[in-house]
Enzyme design. Structure first.
Site, short mmCIF file in Angstrom:
data_model
loop_
_atom_site.label_atom_id
_atom_site.label_comp_id
_atom_site.label_asym_id
_atom_site.label_seq_id
_atom_site.Cartn_x
_atom_site.Cartn_y
_atom_site.Cartn_z
N LYS A 82 0.82 -1.21 0.00
CA LYS A 82 0.00 0.00 0.00
C LYS A 82 0.86 1.26 0.00
O LYS A 82 2.00 1.27 0.44
CB LYS A 82 -0.92 0.02 1.23
N ARG A 116 -4.90 -9.78 3.72
CA ARG A 116 -4.92 -9.84 2.26
C ARG A 116 -3.51 -9.49 1.80
O ARG A 116 -2.97 -8.47 2.17
CB ARG A 116 -5.91 -8.84 1.66
#
Length: 136
Positions: A82, A116
């Site tokens: 991210k 995830r």
């Protein structure tokens, strides 16, 4: 099926819709819109990093993950590669494995049950070390 069950907590400051369990919290990490009906229906919370949040907001959520345990549902996060890692370290997504591993370990330590990920083998290794450290 987990993949058919999707419920993402979206930031909604000072909302009347904040769950009663979180209403006493006055910080960003606890200001999420959701309903207990959705909790019963899907049985999982997906906490989203990014999605319009600032770098500071993302790390505040990470620092306060344990506050979401009061919801009594498994929490899923997806911090893999991210921008909260990339921006902080001034790297690209393909270089973010170390940062991702740190965030995943902190999240597991704070009660997150589902991750995830992109780099499955590396995360499995991290989880094995984490479980050994905590005695599981």
């Amino acid at each position: 099926h987990l993949f058919q069950s999707f419920f993402s907590l979206s930031h909604f400051c000072q909302s009347k819709y904040v769950l009663p369990q979180l209403r006493h919290q006055n910080d960003f990490a606890a200001s999420f819109w959701c309903t207990s009906k959705c909790c019963r229906l899907f049985g999982i919370f997906i906490l989203g990093f990014g999605f319009g949040k600032t770098l500071e907001h993302n790390y505040e959520i990470l620092n306060n993950l344990e506050k979401f345990e009061c919801l009594e549902y498994p929490i899923l996060i997806g911090a893999s590669r991210k921008s909260m890692i990339n921006k902080l370290l001034d790297i690209n997504a393909n270089q973010a494995l170390n940062g991702t591993s740190i965030i995943n370990t902190i999240a597991l330590n704070k009660g997150v049950k589902i991750l995830r990920v992109h780099d499955v083998n590396e995360v499995v290794q991290s989880i094995k070390v984490f479980k050994k450290l905590i005695g599981n």
